[in-house]
Design a protein around this motif. Structure first.
Motif, PDB file in Angstrom:
ATOM      1  N   PHE A  23      37.405  43.461  37.823  1.00  7.17           N
ATOM      2  CA  PHE A  23      36.098  43.626  38.449  1.00  7.17           C
ATOM      3  C   PHE A  23      35.407  44.877  37.907  1.00  7.17           C
ATOM      4  O   PHE A  23      34.228  44.844  37.531  1.00  7.17           O
ATOM      5  CB  PHE A  23      36.249  43.724  39.965  1.00  7.17           C
ATOM      6  N   VAL A  68      25.649  38.439  43.264  1.00 10.34           N
ATOM      7  CA  VAL A  68      26.239  37.110  43.378  1.00 10.34           C
ATOM      8  C   VAL A  68      25.098  36.137  43.632  1.00 10.34           C
ATOM      9  O   VAL A  68      24.231  36.387  44.483  1.00 10.34           O
ATOM     10  CB  VAL A  68      27.256  37.039  44.539  1.00 10.34           C
ATOM     11  N   ARG A 104      35.221  40.083  44.053  1.00 11.27           N
ATOM     12  CA  ARG A 104      35.362  38.893  43.197  1.00 11.27           C
ATOM     13  C   ARG A 104      36.810  38.485  42.950  1.00 11.27           C
ATOM     14  O   ARG A 104      37.133  37.812  41.959  1.00 11.27           O
ATOM     15  CB  ARG A 104      34.650  39.102  41.854  1.00 11.27           C
ATOM     16  N   GLU A 107      37.081  33.061  44.757  1.00  7.78           N
ATOM     17  CA  GLU A 107      35.867  32.323  44.471  1.00  7.78           C
ATOM     18  C   GLU A 107      35.021  32.171  45.735  1.00  7.78           C
ATOM     19  O   GLU A 107      35.564  31.996  46.833  1.00  7.78           O
ATOM     20  CB  GLU A 107      36.195  30.940  43.915  1.00  7.78           C
TER      21      GLU A 107
END
Length: 364
Positions: A23, A68, A104, A107
């Motif tokens: 990440f 996102v 993250r 999912e």
């Protein structure tokens, strides 16, 4: 309600550690630098300049750390400090929410209401993160409900509680997980009529406490007849178990009704007697409310009044009033109250997005 037993916010360093190398390596240098130096991390929905929608994690200074993508516009958010999951709820009369891990590691999960329900844009996790509660509209039955979703089983919908009101908007859960706190705005809507308010002359706003284990009604405060057009919209909890609420008035513009108040289990509602100039500045519309328990502060925003107001939680005294064009979200910061705006400001930094109405603090 019991004293504050809510798990402490995830420490910012713990958030970075949990995010892991993949990440962090994917972040742009500027975003990584913002994450490393911030004392708190927030999340908010936004609309990008190209018309797309998303959720951003944001530093306390207002720097965007990560984004996102969302399928459509979102409104409020909920976060679980037990599991690290955050949920963005679609704006009324939307039918989806998206659960995602800000680091993250997992999912995102997109879930939808049954065909005869839609979301009102708000929800909250149980303290252990196992159940997600969401405010919903049974529009054919003209009643609000609280949908129950199993957060440990793919967010499958496992039932619902009657909210004992209509126009069920914001809600939260007591620190011990025993009570669901509901703001029933009292406004009838139906997706066949979009966002049209169908009963302004016969509104039924109320504040409700439910038993979280069984959905049993524990307490209900209907607004008095003279305040029947005072829509109870948003709630937050103080460190003494006190429930703070904020309202939006649907009556004549020249009226000056009380817009903010508080109550506790077993107690009646108390409205704050704010100075007239403060009430005028709020323009009969408080769009969001947040309590900084550590500092004993209550933050309010009014996009209609272009203002952010900060109150002392013990006395109700006005601590500050700040002009802010299209003031939108509020959340407790490491110091004071974080504020965003529709025109892209988060604190003093302006990003190339339009922030939506609410902020949630996810770390720090």
């Amino acid at each position: 309600m019991a004293p504050d037993r809510r798990p402490l916010l995830i420490d910012r360093r713990s958030f970075i550690k949990a995010a892991g190398i993949p990440f962090l390596a994917a972040l742009a240098p500027r975003s990584l630098h913002a994450l490393e130096r911030t004392d708190a991390v927030f999340a908010s929905a936004f609309r990008a300049r190209d018309g797309s929608y998303g959720i951003a994690t944001v530093s306390e200074a207002g720097e965007i750390i990560d984004r996102v993508t969302l399928p459509a516009r979102a409104h409020g958010l909920a976060t679980s400090h037990a599991t690290g999951m955050t949920v963005a709820f679609s704006r009324r009369p939307g039918t989806f929410f998206m659960a995602f891990d800000p680091t993250r590691r997992r999912e995102p999960v997109v879930m939808h209401t049954p065909e005869n329900r839609h979301f009102y844009g708000h929800g909250q996790f149980s303290p252990d993160g196992s159940i997600l509660y969401a405010s919903e509209n049974d529009f054919d039955g003209n009643r609000g409900v609280i949908g129950l979703y199993d957060a440990r089983n793919g967010f499958a919908r496992i039932g619902e509680y009657d909210a004992h009101g209509i126009g069920t908007h914001d809600m939260t859960v007591s620190d011990d997980g025993r009570l669901i706190v509901i703001a029933n705005g009292g406004i009838e809507t139906h997706p066949d009529f979009g966002r049209t308010k169908l009963n302004i002359d016969a509104m039924q706003p109320s504040l409700v406490l439910l038993d979280a284990a069984a959905g049993r009604l524990i307490q209900k405060h209907a607004m008095p007849e003279k305040l029947r057009q005072l829509s109870t919209r948003h709630v937050d909890l103080g460190d003494d178990g006190r429930i703070w609420f904020a309202c939006q008035y649907e009556g004549p513009r020249n009226d000056l009704p009380p817009l903010v108040g508080h109550f506790s289990r077993g107690e009646d509602v108390t409205f704050l007697d704010l100075p007239e100039e403060t009430t005028i500045r709020l323009a009969n519309y408080v769009g969001a409310i947040a309590v900084n328990r550590h500092e004993g502060l209550v933050g309010l925003t009014s996009p209609n009044g272009n203002a952010a107001v900060m109150l002392d939680a013990k006395s109700g005294r006005v601590v500050s009033e700040t002009p802010m064009r299209e003031a939108a979200g509020v959340a407790p910061a490491a110091k004071g109250i974080a504020v965003s705006s529709y025109d892209g400001f988060f604190g003093s930094i302006r990003s190339d997005v339009a922030w939506d109405q609410h902020i949630v603090r996810i770390a720090g």
